[in-house]
Design a protein around this motif. Structure first.
Motif, PDB file in Angstrom:
ATOM      1  N   TYR A 165       2.178   1.949  -3.346  1.00  7.78           N
ATOM      2  CA  TYR A 165       1.337   2.230  -4.454  1.00  7.78           C
ATOM      3  C   TYR A 165       1.027   3.266  -4.143  1.00  7.78           C
ATOM      4  O   TYR A 165       0.976   4.768  -5.429  1.00  7.78           O
ATOM      5  CB  TYR A 165       0.296   1.389  -4.344  1.00  7.78           C
ATOM      6  CG  TYR A 165      -1.202   1.957  -4.729  1.00  7.78           C
ATOM      7  CD1 TYR A 165      -1.285   1.497  -6.332  1.00  7.78           C
ATOM      8  CD2 TYR A 165      -2.312   2.447  -4.278  1.00  7.78           C
ATOM      9  CE1 TYR A 165      -2.833   1.786  -6.906  1.00  7.78           C
ATOM     10  CE2 TYR A 165      -3.747   2.865  -4.858  1.00  7.78           C
ATOM     11  CZ  TYR A 165      -3.519   2.513  -6.567  1.00  7.78           C
ATOM     12  OH  TYR A 165      -4.516   2.896  -7.270  1.00  7.78           O
ATOM     13  N   PHE A 166       0.753   4.229  -2.524  1.00  4.43           N
ATOM     14  CA  PHE A 166       0.722   5.761  -2.666  1.00  4.43           C
ATOM     15  C   PHE A 166       1.970   5.905  -2.802  1.00  4.43           C
ATOM     16  O   PHE A 166       1.575   7.606  -3.432  1.00  4.43           O
ATOM     17  CB  PHE A 166      -0.140   5.457  -1.406  1.00  4.43           C
ATOM     18  CG  PHE A 166      -0.958   5.212  -0.783  1.00  4.43           C
ATOM     19  CD1 PHE A 166      -2.380   5.678  -1.998  1.00  4.43           C
ATOM     20  CD2 PHE A 166      -1.383   4.147  -0.078  1.00  4.43           C
ATOM     21  CE1 PHE A 166      -3.712   5.418  -1.592  1.00  4.43           C
ATOM     22  CE2 PHE A 166      -2.861   3.630  -0.046  1.00  4.43           C
ATOM     23  CZ  PHE A 166      -4.238   4.215  -0.441  1.00  4.43           C
ATOM     24  N   TYR A 190       0.794  -1.659   0.107  1.00  2.95           N
ATOM     25  CA  TYR A 190       0.391  -0.480   0.236  1.00  2.95           C
ATOM     26  C   TYR A 190       1.203   1.460   0.172  1.00  2.95           C
ATOM     27  O   TYR A 190       0.440   1.932  -0.568  1.00  2.95           O
ATOM     28  CB  TYR A 190      -0.799  -0.033   1.121  1.00  2.95           C
ATOM     29  CG  TYR A 190      -2.203  -1.044   1.272  1.00  2.95           C
ATOM     30  CD1 TYR A 190      -3.495  -0.669   0.124  1.00  2.95           C
ATOM     31  CD2 TYR A 190      -2.322  -1.588   2.347  1.00  2.95           C
ATOM     32  CE1 TYR A 190      -3.787  -1.936   0.148  1.00  2.95           C
ATOM     33  CE2 TYR A 190      -3.598  -2.634   1.583  1.00  2.95           C
ATOM     34  CZ  TYR A 190      -4.224  -2.613   0.938  1.00  2.95           C
ATOM     35  OH  TYR A 190      -5.505  -3.348   0.757  1.00  2.95           O
ATOM     36  N   GLN A 236       3.231  15.328 -12.698  1.00  2.50           N
ATOM     37  CA  GLN A 236       3.281  16.334 -14.135  1.00  2.50           C
ATOM     38  C   GLN A 236       2.348  17.841 -13.800  1.00  2.50           C
ATOM     39  O   GLN A 236       2.246  17.624 -14.858  1.00  2.50           O
ATOM     40  CB  GLN A 236       1.984  15.300 -14.007  1.00  2.50           C
ATOM     41  CG  GLN A 236       0.880  15.054 -15.349  1.00  2.50           C
ATOM     42  CD  GLN A 236       1.046  15.052 -16.787  1.00  2.50           C
ATOM     43  OE1 GLN A 236       2.153  14.441 -16.808  1.00  2.50           O
ATOM     44  NE2 GLN A 236       0.852  15.999 -17.363  1.00  2.50           N
ATOM     45  N   LYS A 254       7.237  11.445 -13.006  1.00  3.07           N
ATOM     46  CA  LYS A 254       6.195  10.980 -13.413  1.00  3.07           C
ATOM     47  C   LYS A 254       6.112  10.122 -13.898  1.00  3.07           C
ATOM     48  O   LYS A 254       5.295   9.256 -14.035  1.00  3.07           O
ATOM     49  CB  LYS A 254       6.572  12.568 -15.239  1.00  3.07           C
ATOM     50  CG  LYS A 254       5.297  12.416 -16.065  1.00  3.07           C
ATOM     51  CD  LYS A 254       5.338  13.280 -17.111  1.00  3.07           C
ATOM     52  CE  LYS A 254       4.410  13.193 -17.968  1.00  3.07           C
ATOM     53  NZ  LYS A 254       4.298  14.246 -19.222  1.00  3.07           N
ATOM     54  N   ALA A 304       3.851   5.631  -5.352  1.00  8.75           N
ATOM     55  CA  ALA A 304       3.692   6.144  -7.304  1.00  8.75           C
ATOM     56  C   ALA A 304       2.480   6.917  -6.933  1.00  8.75           C
ATOM     57  O   ALA A 304       2.679   8.127  -8.398  1.00  8.75           O
ATOM     58  CB  ALA A 304       3.162   4.592  -7.493  1.00  8.75           C
ATOM     59  N   LEU A 305       1.433   7.217  -6.495  1.00 10.55           N
ATOM     60  CA  LEU A 305       0.719   8.011  -7.132  1.00 10.55           C
ATOM     61  C   LEU A 305       1.012   9.613  -6.353  1.00 10.55           C
ATOM     62  O   LEU A 305       0.828  10.526  -7.390  1.00 10.55           O
ATOM     63  CB  LEU A 305      -1.136   8.273  -5.966  1.00 10.55           C
ATOM     64  CG  LEU A 305      -1.728   6.832  -6.499  1.00 10.55           C
ATOM     65  CD1 LEU A 305      -2.596   6.184  -5.355  1.00 10.55           C
ATOM     66  CD2 LEU A 305      -1.934   6.379  -7.922  1.00 10.55           C
ATOM     67  N   ARG A 306       1.817   9.620  -6.217  1.00 13.26           N
ATOM     68  CA  ARG A 306       2.641  10.667  -5.436  1.00 13.26           C
ATOM     69  C   ARG A 306       3.538  11.247  -6.536  1.00 13.26           C
ATOM     70  O   ARG A 306       3.563  12.442  -6.951  1.00 13.26           O
ATOM     71  CB  ARG A 306       2.986  10.802  -3.878  1.00 13.26           C
ATOM     72  CG  ARG A 306       2.049  10.902  -2.694  1.00 13.26           C
ATOM     73  CD  ARG A 306       2.645  11.307  -1.385  1.00 13.26           C
ATOM     74  NE  ARG A 306       3.714   9.953  -0.550  1.00 13.26           N
ATOM     75  CZ  ARG A 306       3.978   9.322  -0.604  1.00 13.26           C
ATOM     76  NH1 ARG A 306       2.345   8.903   0.409  1.00 13.26           N
ATOM     77  NH2 ARG A 306       4.026   8.444   0.012  1.00 13.26           N
ATOM     78  N   GLY A 320       3.869  10.455  -9.603  1.00 18.56           N
ATOM     79  CA  GLY A 320       3.082  10.573 -10.782  1.00 18.56           C
ATOM     80  C   GLY A 320       2.427  12.218 -11.003  1.00 18.56           C
ATOM     81  O   GLY A 320       2.115  12.723 -11.515  1.00 18.56           O
ATOM     82  N   HIS A 321       1.471  12.471  -9.863  1.00 17.44           N
ATOM     83  CA  HIS A 321       0.627  13.369  -9.918  1.00 17.44           C
ATOM     84  C   HIS A 321       1.711  14.929  -9.630  1.00 17.44           C
ATOM     85  O   HIS A 321       1.825  16.074 -10.328  1.00 17.44           O
ATOM     86  CB  HIS A 321      -0.003  13.270  -8.470  1.00 17.44           C
ATOM     87  CG  HIS A 321      -1.089  12.346  -9.032  1.00 17.44           C
ATOM     88  ND1 HIS A 321      -1.308  11.694  -8.815  1.00 17.44           N
ATOM     89  CD2 HIS A 321      -2.285  13.116  -9.604  1.00 17.44           C
ATOM     90  CE1 HIS A 321      -2.722  10.669  -9.032  1.00 17.44           C
ATOM     91  NE2 HIS A 321      -3.322  12.426  -9.173  1.00 17.44           N
ATOM     92  N   PRO A 348       6.175   5.798 -10.445  1.00 16.37           N
ATOM     93  CA  PRO A 348       5.734   5.548 -10.650  1.00 16.37           C
ATOM     94  C   PRO A 348       5.754   4.353 -10.988  1.00 16.37           C
ATOM     95  O   PRO A 348       5.778   2.115 -10.463  1.00 16.37           O
ATOM     96  CB  PRO A 348       4.684   5.651 -11.255  1.00 16.37           C
ATOM     97  CG  PRO A 348       4.669   6.832 -11.545  1.00 16.37           C
ATOM     98  CD  PRO A 348       6.232   7.437 -10.858  1.00 16.37           C
TER      99      PRO A 348
END
Length: 225
Positions: A15-16, A12, A26, A60, A18-20, A22-23, A64
């Motif tokens: 996974y989070f 988990y 971007q 970016k 990766a989200l942080r 990537g966002h 991830p």
């Protein structure tokens, strides 16, 4: 199934992450790096600019890719050394992918016989980054090579004007090629993947899966050939 509570929590967390990443990457990519260009044009020192571009590529795409690769290695019961090496390999692939994306934007990407399209169909809008006035890794490398501030200013003025005339765009691409900036990006992408693979190769036993991992790295840096 089969994961301990500790490993599940670790998945988990990855996974989070990766989200942080990537966002954040971007958002920084959208913001752009125009604010650094006046100093780069004046001094010819593009080191910080290139570092910022690579940081965006890392956040970016590489973060991830690397965190998800670590998740796969963790679920696959890899050792800590294998998990980290797998993550580093995919981080290298992630940054290399973005460097090659900048290259293909300038050299073009066209369909081959294996694609479900007519051979030679353009898969990228040639020079789109120039048309958008975007500061990319080839532009940073060109600024470092150009010795005269007037030449740097001329190149940047054209790019930041967001030219729509394809002849003007083609002339910028020609200049970037002649300066060796585009080829330098290709070499950098190759080094990123090959160096990361050398570390992974030492800790993962030979197998078909390992061969596919290596092939994927080659694909990223050779997809234009």
């Amino acid at each position: 199934p089969g994961l301990s509570p500790e490993d599940l929590n670790r998945c988990y967390a990855l996974y989070f992450a990766a989200l942080r990443g990537g966002h954040a990457g971007q958002a920084l990519d959208i913001h752009g790096l125009d604010y650094l260009m006046d100093q780069v044009v004046e001094t010819g020192d593009a080191k910080l600019l290139e570092e910022r571009i690579l940081a965006i590529h890392m956040l970016k795409t590489a973060v991830p890719a690397g965190t998800l690769a670590r998740m796969g290695a963790l679920v696959g019961k890899g050792t800590e050394e294998q998990i980290e090496a797998m993550g580093r390999y995919f981080e290298g692939i992630g940054v290399a992918f973005q460097c090659m994306d900048d290259v293909l934007n300038l050299r073009g990407l066209y369909s081959k016989e294996s694609d479900k399209l007519q051979v030679g169909t353009a898969l990228k809008d040639l020079g789109e980054d120039i048309r958008c006035g975007k500061v990319t890794i080839p532009v940073a490398k060109a600024m470092a090579v150009l010795k005269d501030a007037a030449e740097r200013r001329k190149l940047w003025d054209v790019i930041k004007s967001k030219p729509t005339d394809q002849a003007v765009i083609d002339d910028v691409i020609r200049q970037l090629e002649e300066l060796g900036a585009i080829e330098a990006c290709v070499r950098q992408a190759e080094d990123l993947v090959n160096d990361a693979w050398a570390a992974l190769d030492k800790v993962v036993p030979d197998s078909f899966a390992k061969m596919m991992l290596r092939s994927f790295g080659w694909f990223v840096i050779e997809r234009s050939q």
